[in-house]
Design a protein around this motif. Sequence first.
Motif, PDB file in Angstrom:
ATOM      1  N   HIS A 168     -15.279  12.362  21.423  1.00  0.00           N
ATOM      2  CA  HIS A 168     -15.963  11.433  20.511  1.00  0.00           C
ATOM      3  C   HIS A 168     -17.173  12.150  19.915  1.00  0.00           C
ATOM      4  CE1 HIS A 168     -18.197   9.742  24.365  1.00  0.00           C
ATOM      5  NE2 HIS A 168     -18.161  11.057  24.325  1.00  0.00           N
ATOM      6  N   SER A 170     -20.152  10.979  20.164  1.00  0.00           N
ATOM      7  CA  SER A 170     -21.350  10.562  20.906  1.00  0.00           C
ATOM      8  C   SER A 170     -22.177  11.727  21.483  1.00  0.00           C
ATOM      9  CB  SER A 170     -20.964   9.576  22.008  1.00  0.00           C
ATOM     10  OG  SER A 170     -20.415   8.406  21.424  1.00  0.00           O
ATOM     11  N   ARG A 194      -8.166  13.792  21.129  1.00  0.00           N
ATOM     12  CA  ARG A 194      -7.708  13.098  22.330  1.00  0.00           C
ATOM     13  C   ARG A 194      -6.225  13.366  22.560  1.00  0.00           C
ATOM     14  NH1 ARG A 194     -10.879   7.286  21.871  1.00  0.00           N
ATOM     15  NH2 ARG A 194     -12.868   8.263  21.348  1.00  0.00           N
ATOM     16  N   GLN A 208     -14.729  10.587  13.379  1.00  0.00           N
ATOM     17  CA  GLN A 208     -15.686   9.505  13.641  1.00  0.00           C
ATOM     18  C   GLN A 208     -16.980   9.777  12.897  1.00  0.00           C
ATOM     19  OE1 GLN A 208     -16.148   9.433  17.977  1.00  0.00           O
ATOM     20  NE2 GLN A 208     -14.605   7.809  18.132  1.00  0.00           N
TER      21      GLN A 208
HETATM   22  N1  PHE Z   1     -17.899   6.909  21.489  1.00  0.00           N
HETATM   23  C1  PHE Z   1     -17.219   5.648  21.480  1.00  0.00           C
HETATM   24  C2  PHE Z   1     -15.723   5.912  21.238  1.00  0.00           C
HETATM   25  O1  PHE Z   1     -15.332   6.982  21.003  1.00  0.00           O
HETATM   26  C3  PHE Z   1     -17.724   4.753  20.391  1.00  0.00           C
HETATM   27  C4  PHE Z   1     -19.134   4.355  20.564  1.00  0.00           C
HETATM   28  C5  PHE Z   1     -20.159   5.104  20.005  1.00  0.00           C
HETATM   29  C6  PHE Z   1     -19.455   3.226  21.294  1.00  0.00           C
HETATM   30  C7  PHE Z   1     -21.483   4.736  20.185  1.00  0.00           C
HETATM   31  C8  PHE Z   1     -20.774   2.851  21.464  1.00  0.00           C
HETATM   32  C9  PHE Z   1     -21.756   3.604  20.916  1.00  0.00           C
HETATM   33  O2  PHE Z   1     -14.907   5.080  21.271  1.00  0.00           O
END
Ligand code: PHE
Length: 337
Positions: A168, A170, A194, A208
């Motif tokens: 992700h 994040s 993934r 994303q």
């Molecule tokens: N990283 C999470 C995902 O891949 C999405 C997410 C990002 C959720 C930031 C909360 C805050 O699904």
Amino acid sequence: MTLLEKINHVRDQFNTDLERISDLKSWEELKNTYLGRKGLVSKLFSRIGDVPPQERKTIGQALNSLKNELQNQVDSLLQTLQEKVDESHNVDYTLPGFPIFKGSRHPLTQAIDEMLSIFARLGFDIAYGPEVETDWYNFSSLNLPLNHPARDMQDTFYVDEGIMLRTHTSPVQTRYMTQHKPPVRIVAPGRVYRNEAISARSYCMFHQIEGLYVDKNVTFADLRGTLELFCKMYFGSDARIKFRTSYFPFTEPSAEVDVSCFLCNGKGCRVCKNTGWLEILGCGMVDPNVFKAVGYDPEEVSGYAFGLGVDRSVMQKLDIPDIRMLFDNDVEFLKQF
Ligand code: PHE
């Protein structure tokens, strides 16, 4: 040979030579030999002084008509030769030209640029992180310690021990916060990976856009207001959003956000599978443990984060039925956008 006989002789000779002319170069030579300034015809003209006065008229006329005759033949031969050149190049000047197709940006690139420019107008900076990520940033710093069961939420491609393709965007949150003091307001676009079964709805790689806003007194209402504004700006002013409670280790509380289906406006259709809603992102308030991991004081600051799925949003907006079409690089398909 009388001059009159010479005239006829030159005409015969010309007609014989004419037969052998097949290109522009030999045509040029022929023209010079007969009609040039020192050519055979003007040589004949120069001898008119030797002709007895009573014959001059006849000879003069014969000479003039020889000259005109040769000139006409030379001219029409030139035309024939030029037509032959055009034909051999196969040029038909009346045919329409070939259209030249301009390239265009990939629909995903267009969507990401558009989304980023909306967030830029809302005051967000753009940040980037690596696609090959460490365990610390992809998991541990995001409140997913080793053996945390939520690590199984995402099927990870490992490159080496502790090194993986990011699952992700994040980790860009914690990378950025490690390097910058609050307040921070960023969006981070990029590819994520993934190890999922490939189907019309999911692929092993997708895109994303991560969002992060940290400051004093940031609330869930700020998150909601920003996302609502974003959705109206991107999907259209009729778009509505809906929060569903959810779980992410790095946010508390957490939610998933649905946007009203752009196609049926919430009534229910093929695209939204008759639900009227489309899931587009996960979000929540940054978990205090994430702040601790990057050296922020959770008593001092608060923040929200979200992770928006670009590919599905694009598929929904452009009515693309299969995610794989975005990665097949079929020019016939991409040309439409
Ligand atoms: N990283 C999470 C995902 O891949 C999405 C997410 C990002 C959720 C930031 C909360 C805050 O699904």
